[in-house]
Enzyme design. Structure first.
Site, mmCIF file in Angstrom:
data_model
loop_
_atom_site.group_PDB
_atom_site.id
_atom_site.type_symbol
_atom_site.label_atom_id
_atom_site.label_comp_id
_atom_site.label_asym_id
_atom_site.label_seq_id
_atom_site.Cartn_x
_atom_site.Cartn_y
_atom_site.Cartn_z
ATOM 1 N N ASP A 48 67.994 96.926 28.962
ATOM 2 C CA ASP A 48 69.004 96.275 29.779
ATOM 3 C C ASP A 48 69.420 94.939 29.170
ATOM 4 O O ASP A 48 68.584 94.078 28.882
ATOM 5 C CB ASP A 48 68.477 96.066 31.204
ATOM 6 C CG ASP A 48 69.545 95.525 32.132
ATOM 7 O OD1 ASP A 48 69.634 94.298 32.260
ATOM 8 O OD2 ASP A 48 70.277 96.337 32.724
ATOM 9 N N ARG A 49 70.711 94.755 28.975
ATOM 10 C CA ARG A 49 71.217 93.572 28.307
ATOM 11 C C ARG A 49 71.109 92.320 29.174
ATOM 12 O O ARG A 49 70.754 91.245 28.702
ATOM 13 C CB ARG A 49 72.684 93.771 27.896
ATOM 14 C CG ARG A 49 72.902 94.641 26.670
ATOM 15 C CD ARG A 49 72.494 96.081 26.838
ATOM 16 N NE ARG A 49 73.236 96.726 27.923
ATOM 17 C CZ ARG A 49 72.808 97.806 28.580
ATOM 18 N NH1 ARG A 49 71.638 98.363 28.294
ATOM 19 N NH2 ARG A 49 73.528 98.350 29.553
ATOM 20 N N THR A 50 71.402 92.452 30.473
ATOM 21 C CA THR A 50 71.302 91.300 31.367
ATOM 22 C C THR A 50 69.873 90.800 31.464
ATOM 23 O O THR A 50 69.612 89.590 31.428
ATOM 24 C CB THR A 50 71.844 91.654 32.763
ATOM 25 O OG1 THR A 50 73.252 91.945 32.663
ATOM 26 C CG2 THR A 50 71.647 90.513 33.749
ATOM 27 N N CYS A 83 80.331 98.458 26.879
ATOM 28 C CA CYS A 83 79.461 97.562 27.641
ATOM 29 C C CYS A 83 79.882 96.139 27.308
ATOM 30 O O CYS A 83 79.788 95.732 26.146
ATOM 31 C CB CYS A 83 77.987 97.774 27.300
ATOM 32 S SG CYS A 83 76.877 96.584 28.091
ATOM 33 N N ASN A 84 80.361 95.419 28.314
ATOM 34 C CA ASN A 84 80.800 94.049 28.077
ATOM 35 C C ASN A 84 79.643 93.146 27.697
ATOM 36 O O ASN A 84 79.728 92.370 26.744
ATOM 37 C CB ASN A 84 81.497 93.511 29.327
ATOM 38 C CG ASN A 84 82.820 94.183 29.609
ATOM 39 O OD1 ASN A 84 83.868 93.721 29.193
ATOM 40 N ND2 ASN A 84 82.781 95.293 30.333
ATOM 41 N N THR A 85 78.531 93.235 28.434
ATOM 42 C CA THR A 85 77.393 92.350 28.198
ATOM 43 C C THR A 85 76.834 92.534 26.794
ATOM 44 O O THR A 85 76.356 91.580 26.169
ATOM 45 C CB THR A 85 76.291 92.591 29.241
ATOM 46 O OG1 THR A 85 76.870 92.644 30.545
ATOM 47 C CG2 THR A 85 75.251 91.480 29.213
ATOM 48 N N ALA A 86 76.898 93.761 26.274
ATOM 49 C CA ALA A 86 76.382 94.047 24.932
ATOM 50 C C ALA A 86 77.089 93.229 23.861
ATOM 51 O O ALA A 86 76.527 92.992 22.783
ATOM 52 C CB ALA A 86 76.520 95.533 24.624
ATOM 53 N N THR A 126 78.759 91.246 35.078
ATOM 54 C CA THR A 126 77.337 91.075 35.363
ATOM 55 C C THR A 126 76.971 89.601 35.274
ATOM 56 O O THR A 126 77.654 88.804 34.625
ATOM 57 C CB THR A 126 76.465 91.848 34.364
ATOM 58 O OG1 THR A 126 76.647 91.281 33.056
ATOM 59 C CG2 THR A 126 76.804 93.334 34.344
ATOM 60 N N LYS A 165 75.077 102.606 37.978
ATOM 61 C CA LYS A 165 74.198 102.945 36.861
ATOM 62 C C LYS A 165 73.121 103.943 37.285
ATOM 63 O O LYS A 165 72.672 104.775 36.477
ATOM 64 C CB LYS A 165 73.536 101.684 36.296
ATOM 65 C CG LYS A 165 74.465 100.827 35.434
ATOM 66 C CD LYS A 165 73.721 99.637 34.882
ATOM 67 C CE LYS A 165 74.599 98.785 33.968
ATOM 68 N NZ LYS A 165 74.985 99.475 32.722
ATOM 69 N N CYS A 195 82.829 94.474 33.621
ATOM 70 C CA CYS A 195 81.649 95.330 33.415
ATOM 71 C C CYS A 195 82.164 96.748 33.446
ATOM 72 O O CYS A 195 83.001 97.088 34.294
ATOM 73 C CB CYS A 195 80.593 95.123 34.498
ATOM 74 S SG CYS A 195 79.212 96.292 34.371
#
Length: 231
Positions: A48-50, A83-86, A126, A165, A195
């Protein structure tokens, strides 16, 4: 001959399927043969990136690099990540390959500048993405004004994102619609669905508002890169 797309996916699987569907749906094609070749590594084992960003969780980059190597071996001409956070980790990934990544952040910022000049965006994303400032940087480079959701609204976003998810279908629009109305009252003219689960939330809940879908903008940018035409 058109170039090919490599989707570094699994973050999450539904978002990966959404990007694939949008690339196919947006490509101008008179037959199967007119579509773009797409390689997908749907790797749900990427941590999980967050959690990695905010809590010192397991580093996702080794698993992302593993997926990248598979896409290189397939012969992908560009890499996209649904995936934006990635994208927080993009500075570590791009030096590891000669294949260019197409940034969902840059694609979205350019679309906002073109479609909503002089208007204020609200970044829905996120907690991990919001805390990194990666969207703020991309928007600022394009001269796009923005505002951010507060803590209460971030809780609503994270709850909906992680429920999607987990494979759950959202059915109660009230929390999300109330959040949008609050943010409009605070000055938001439109919303960036930052996201890749959020376009799915908007669809499932039939939410009303002015939205920019980064997954859609990424799909368009990938099609253009590969020499395809957009419907």
């Amino acid at each position: 001959m058109k170039k090919s797309i490599g989707i570094l996916g699994g973050m999450g699987p539904m978002a990966t399927a959404d990007l694939f569907q949008k690339i196919v749906a947006l490509t101008k094609a008179d037959s199967d043969n007119d579509h773009i070749r797409i390689y997908i590594d749907n790797n749900p084992q990427i941590p999980d990136r967050t959690t990695a960003i905010l809590k010192g969780g397991e580093d996702p980059v080794p698993q992302m690099l593993d997926a990248l190597r598979h896409l290189e071996a397939c012969g992908a001409d560009c890499i996209v990540m649904p995936c934006n956070t990635a994208h927080y980790f993009l500075d570590r990934l791009q030096p590891e390959t000669k294949i260019p990544f197409i940034s969902i952040l840059e694609s979205t910022a350019k679309a906002c500048a073109a479609a909503h000049p002089g208007k204020t965006a609200c970044i829905l994303a996120t907690t991990g993405t919001l805390c990194t400032g990666i969207y703020e940087k991309a928007l600022s480079q394009e001269g796009v004004a923005y505002l951010l959701p507060g803590d209460r609204h971030r809780e609503i976003l994270m709850d909906g994102i992680y429920r999607i998810k987990a494979g759950e279908r959202l059915t109660d629009p009230a929390p999300f619609q109330g959040m949008l109305e609050d943010l409009q009252a605070a000055g938001a003219d439109y919303f960036i669905l930052g996201c890749t689960e959020l376009p799915l939330a908007v669809e499932q809940l039939s939410l009303s508002g002015s939205f920019v879908d980064p997954t859609l903008e990424l799909a368009k940018a990938a099609i253009r890169f590969c020499g395809g035409e957009i419907k």
